[in-house]
Structure formats: C-alpha cells, structure tokens
Motif scaffolding. Sequence first.
Motif, PDB file in Angstrom:
ATOM      1  N   TYR A  88       0.870  -1.170   0.000  1.00  0.00           N
ATOM      2  CA  TYR A  88       0.000   0.000   0.000  1.00  0.00           C
ATOM      3  C   TYR A  88       0.904   1.217   0.000  1.00  0.00           C
ATOM      4  CZ  TYR A  88      -3.988  -2.934   1.242  1.00  0.00           C
ATOM      5  OH  TYR A  88      -4.976  -3.877   1.238  1.00  0.00           O
ATOM      6  N   TYR A 128      -3.904   8.508   0.101  1.00  0.00           N
ATOM      7  CA  TYR A 128      -3.742   7.052   0.080  1.00  0.00           C
ATOM      8  C   TYR A 128      -4.184   6.512  -1.274  1.00  0.00           C
ATOM      9  CZ  TYR A 128      -3.392   7.288   5.170  1.00  0.00           C
ATOM     10  OH  TYR A 128      -3.005   7.575   6.449  1.00  0.00           O
ATOM     11  N   THR A 130      -5.865   3.457  -2.924  1.00  0.00           N
ATOM     12  CA  THR A 130      -6.799   2.532  -2.289  1.00  0.00           C
ATOM     13  C   THR A 130      -6.612   1.057  -2.647  1.00  0.00           C
ATOM     14  OG1 THR A 130      -8.407   2.938  -4.048  1.00  0.00           O
ATOM     15  CG2 THR A 130      -8.573   4.299  -2.050  1.00  0.00           C
ATOM     16  N   THR A 180      -5.137  -8.073  12.891  1.00  0.00           N
ATOM     17  CA  THR A 180      -5.564  -7.019  11.982  1.00  0.00           C
ATOM     18  C   THR A 180      -4.529  -6.858  10.873  1.00  0.00           C
ATOM     19  OG1 THR A 180      -4.459  -5.308  13.278  1.00  0.00           O
ATOM     20  CG2 THR A 180      -6.766  -5.747  13.794  1.00  0.00           C
ATOM     21  N   LYS A 181      -4.920  -6.169   9.809  1.00  0.00           N
ATOM     22  CA  LYS A 181      -3.970  -5.893   8.734  1.00  0.00           C
ATOM     23  C   LYS A 181      -2.831  -5.042   9.282  1.00  0.00           C
ATOM     24  CE  LYS A 181      -6.714  -5.713   4.493  1.00  0.00           C
ATOM     25  NZ  LYS A 181      -7.190  -4.769   3.458  1.00  0.00           N
ATOM     26  N   VAL A 184      -3.351  -1.288   8.851  1.00  0.00           N
ATOM     27  CA  VAL A 184      -4.251  -0.651   9.823  1.00  0.00           C
ATOM     28  C   VAL A 184      -3.503  -0.407  11.125  1.00  0.00           C
ATOM     29  CG1 VAL A 184      -6.375  -0.942  11.158  1.00  0.00           C
ATOM     30  CG2 VAL A 184      -6.298  -1.664   8.761  1.00  0.00           C
ATOM     31  N   LYS A 185      -2.682  -1.388  11.532  1.00  0.00           N
ATOM     32  CA  LYS A 185      -1.908  -1.249  12.771  1.00  0.00           C
ATOM     33  C   LYS A 185      -0.909  -0.093  12.657  1.00  0.00           C
ATOM     34  CE  LYS A 185      -0.510  -3.473  16.632  1.00  0.00           C
ATOM     35  NZ  LYS A 185      -1.294  -3.892  17.732  1.00  0.00           N
ATOM     36  N   TRP A 187      -0.729   2.463  10.112  1.00  0.00           N
ATOM     37  CA  TRP A 187      -1.231   3.767   9.654  1.00  0.00           C
ATOM     38  C   TRP A 187      -2.565   4.151  10.288  1.00  0.00           C
ATOM     39  CZ3 TRP A 187      -0.249   3.068   3.662  1.00  0.00           C
ATOM     40  CH2 TRP A 187       1.123   3.132   3.410  1.00  0.00           C
ATOM     41  N   GLY A 188      -3.250   3.225  10.932  1.00  0.00           N
ATOM     42  CA  GLY A 188      -4.552   3.524  11.522  1.00  0.00           C
ATOM     43  C   GLY A 188      -5.668   3.633  10.500  1.00  0.00           C
ATOM     44  N   VAL A 189      -5.397   3.205   9.263  1.00  0.00           N
ATOM     45  CA  VAL A 189      -6.363   3.334   8.169  1.00  0.00           C
ATOM     46  C   VAL A 189      -6.252   2.100   7.280  1.00  0.00           C
ATOM     47  CG1 VAL A 189      -6.949   4.694   6.115  1.00  0.00           C
ATOM     48  CG2 VAL A 189      -6.085   5.845   8.135  1.00  0.00           C
ATOM     49  N   ASP A 190      -7.395   1.623   6.782  1.00  0.00           N
ATOM     50  CA  ASP A 190      -7.383   0.584   5.758  1.00  0.00           C
ATOM     51  C   ASP A 190      -7.637   1.293   4.437  1.00  0.00           C
ATOM     52  OD1 ASP A 190      -7.724  -1.524   4.013  1.00  0.00           O
ATOM     53  OD2 ASP A 190      -9.039  -2.662   5.348  1.00  0.00           O
ATOM     54  N   LYS A 193     -10.770   0.734   2.345  1.00  0.00           N
ATOM     55  CA  LYS A 193     -12.070   1.143   2.866  1.00  0.00           C
ATOM     56  C   LYS A 193     -12.274   2.654   2.790  1.00  0.00           C
ATOM     57  CE  LYS A 193     -12.620  -2.887   5.738  1.00  0.00           C
ATOM     58  NZ  LYS A 193     -12.742  -3.449   7.065  1.00  0.00           N
TER      59      LYS A 193
END
Length: 195
Positions: A88, A128, A130, A180-181, A184-185, A187-190, A193
């Motif tokens: 990502y 980001y 996506t 969790t991904k 997400v861990k 950056w705090g964002v998926d 989504k």
Amino acid sequence: MYHGKYEPKHLQRKRRRRRNNRAGILLLSLLMLVTTVVGGTLAYLVTNTEPVTNTFKPSFVDCEVTEDFNGSTKSNVNVINIGDTDAYIRVKLVAYRVNDEGQHIGGEAEIPAFTPGAGWVKNGDYYYYTKPVAPGAQPAADLIDSITLSGSYTDADGGKQVIEVMAEAIQAKGVADDGTKAVVKAWGVDPEKLS
C-alpha cells in the motif's frame, strides 16, 4: 527328620553372588549395546547429513517518487513500488518557501488546489492509494497530473514555493500480532475502505 539336601550358608551366598554377577553383567552389556547404537547413529548422522540451507527470505518494501518538474510546474507525480511484494502507498505533500540560495525561510506556502487521480483519496494529511501496488508497478493514475508552484511571493517573507512529495509503503499482505492488517496497525487506516 530332614532328608533334604543340606547346603552350607557360605555356598548359598556364593550362588546368590553368581546370580547377581550374571544380572550385573547382563545389565552392563545391554547398557553398552544401547550406548554403542546411539553413539554410532549420531556419528553417522553428523558425518553423512548435508547441511540445510535456510531458504527464508524476508520481504523488502520500499517506494520511490516519480515526477516531472520544469522549474514552476510539477506534473506526473506518482510512486513506484520498488520492493519485492505488494504494497500500500501513501503520500504526504509538504510545502515551504526557499530563498534564491535554496535555504528554508519563513512564511506560509500552501499547496495549490488539485484533484487527486483516480484511486487516490485524501485522509488527514495523507493521500492514500486505495489498492495494493505490485512490485515494479505504480498506481494506475498519477496523484497529481499538473500543479503550478508560486514562483515568487510578494509579501515581506518573499521567496519561492517548494513542494516535497514524501511517500511511504507498507506490505499489503502483512498481518499484525492481533490479527488485523499490518497497514491498519501502522497507519490507523485501511486504504481499501477509504472513499
């Protein structure tokens, strides 16, 4: 009256010692046999087994910004995944002023308005992409098609505008300890989504 065979005690002791000696010799023989078999097996394995090569190769995740700049206009701003796994990507744009010698000076330098390319979403201070980007590839659309920088400011601070494009990449397939991904861990964002 006793008609059995009488055996003196010293002969009884001798017979018991012989039985005990036989049992001890048998036990010692078995112990030596087991030791020889185990030792021989270990010696064989040590001398005849080829070393095992570690085939584990950790992933390498990195990215590189690509852009065209003609002195006043930045165009075709994108990011290439130069790692060896899907990643990502996110980008932060930082604007500031410099003097003629390229030294940072005061004054605000806002980023001119632009529309991010397809698949890019702004969330907080970052843009980001996506979808995961394959190794050696880049997002299908540029983040910035074209943006013109302020060539010179007329206020008291003066100077000209600089916009730095700072990109980050994180492994797309990573999973954190809690399931969790990894993105997400970290950056705090998926990114998938975001819309």
